[in-house]
Design an enzyme around this catalytic site. Structure first.
Site, mmCIF file in Angstrom:
data_model
loop_
_atom_site.group_PDB
_atom_site.id
_atom_site.type_symbol
_atom_site.label_atom_id
_atom_site.label_comp_id
_atom_site.label_asym_id
_atom_site.label_seq_id
_atom_site.Cartn_x
_atom_site.Cartn_y
_atom_site.Cartn_z
ATOM 1 N N CYS A 43 -49.626 -23.176 -57.570
ATOM 2 C CA CYS A 43 -48.677 -24.256 -57.873
ATOM 3 C C CYS A 43 -47.620 -24.373 -56.785
ATOM 4 O O CYS A 43 -47.197 -25.475 -56.419
ATOM 5 C CB CYS A 43 -48.000 -24.002 -59.213
ATOM 6 S SG CYS A 43 -49.118 -23.940 -60.620
ATOM 7 N N ASP A 135 -47.363 -51.433 -63.962
ATOM 8 C CA ASP A 135 -47.450 -51.926 -65.342
ATOM 9 C C ASP A 135 -47.712 -50.802 -66.337
ATOM 10 O O ASP A 135 -48.117 -51.050 -67.476
ATOM 11 C CB ASP A 135 -48.541 -52.999 -65.456
ATOM 12 C CG ASP A 135 -49.922 -52.494 -65.038
ATOM 13 O OD1 ASP A 135 -50.020 -51.332 -64.597
ATOM 14 O OD2 ASP A 135 -50.894 -53.269 -65.137
#
Length: 220
Positions: A43, A135
């Site tokens: 990570c 959107d």
């Protein structure tokens, strides 16, 4: 989360203060990506590499939002490790990291694996990555196991493809496509529309079936 589904709005605490996702997103594309835990080696490489590439995401009108189920204080401490490991310049980290210790967002956004999905007390986020258009629709999803780090160049390439096809819905990008290379013309495009849509010309590829469905364009 299925492709083209609406990402639900959410409020969250982050390393850059509280956000309301829709307000924070505004008119931008968003890459939201989850991680199994703070202070983990793979990570650390991922968040650092994405941070170094942040200017390239900005050029594409794309915001970055990292996420894991750890506490905000851990995120803040981890950011210092990421900056040190990746030899980043001093200063603010270029994107926020969402804190979600109660794991609600992991369940809401379906960023968990099959074994953990029914146990909210122990669920661990996978390496899920969602590319979200302005959107609020999920346009692309990548899901990796906890053992495998992502390829940041592929994320940028995918954004380039999505944004190009939004501008030119009559095309699609082929395997290994990079910006500027030839694109595929969709079979739904009629031959009589080709000269107007592709004034630079097209290439038609002959195949044994005799079907003329492989048409490419370079000047588009």
């Amino acid at each position: 989360m299925r492709l083209n589904s609406i990402i639900p709005n959410f409020k969250a605490e982050t390393t850059q203060g509280p956000i309301d996702f829709y307000d924070w997103q505004g008119n931008s594309w968003v890459v939201i990506f989850s991680h199994p835990a703070d202070f983990t080696p793979v990570c650390t490489t991922e968040l650092g590499r994405i941070a170094l590439q942040q200017p390239n995401f900005k050029k594409r009108n794309t915001k970055l939002l990292a996420y894991s189920v750890d506490k905000l204080k851990d995120h803040v401490d981890w950011v210092n490790d990421i900056k040190s490991y990746c030899l980043m310049n001093p200063g603010a980290f270029p994107y926020p990291i969402v804190a979600d210790p109660d794991r609600k967002l992991a369940v809401q956004l379906d960023m968990i694996d099959e074994e953990s999905k029914d146990d909210p007390e122990t669920v661990q986020t996978i390496r899920a990555l969602y590319i979200i258009s302005p959107d609020q629709r999920l346009r692309l999803s990548m899901q990796y196991p906890t053992s495998t780090g992502r390829n940041v160049d592929e994320i940028l390439r995918a954004i380039d493809s999505l944004q190009l096809v939004d501008r030119r819905p009559e095309i699609a990008t082929p395997a290994n496509w990079m910006p500027g290379e030839e694109v595929m013309i969709l079979p739904t495009v009629k031959e009589e529309d080709i000269p107007k849509l592709f004034p630079g010309g097209v290439n038609r590829v002959s195949v044994p079936s005799g079907k003329g469905y492989i048409r490419t364009a370079t000047n588009y």
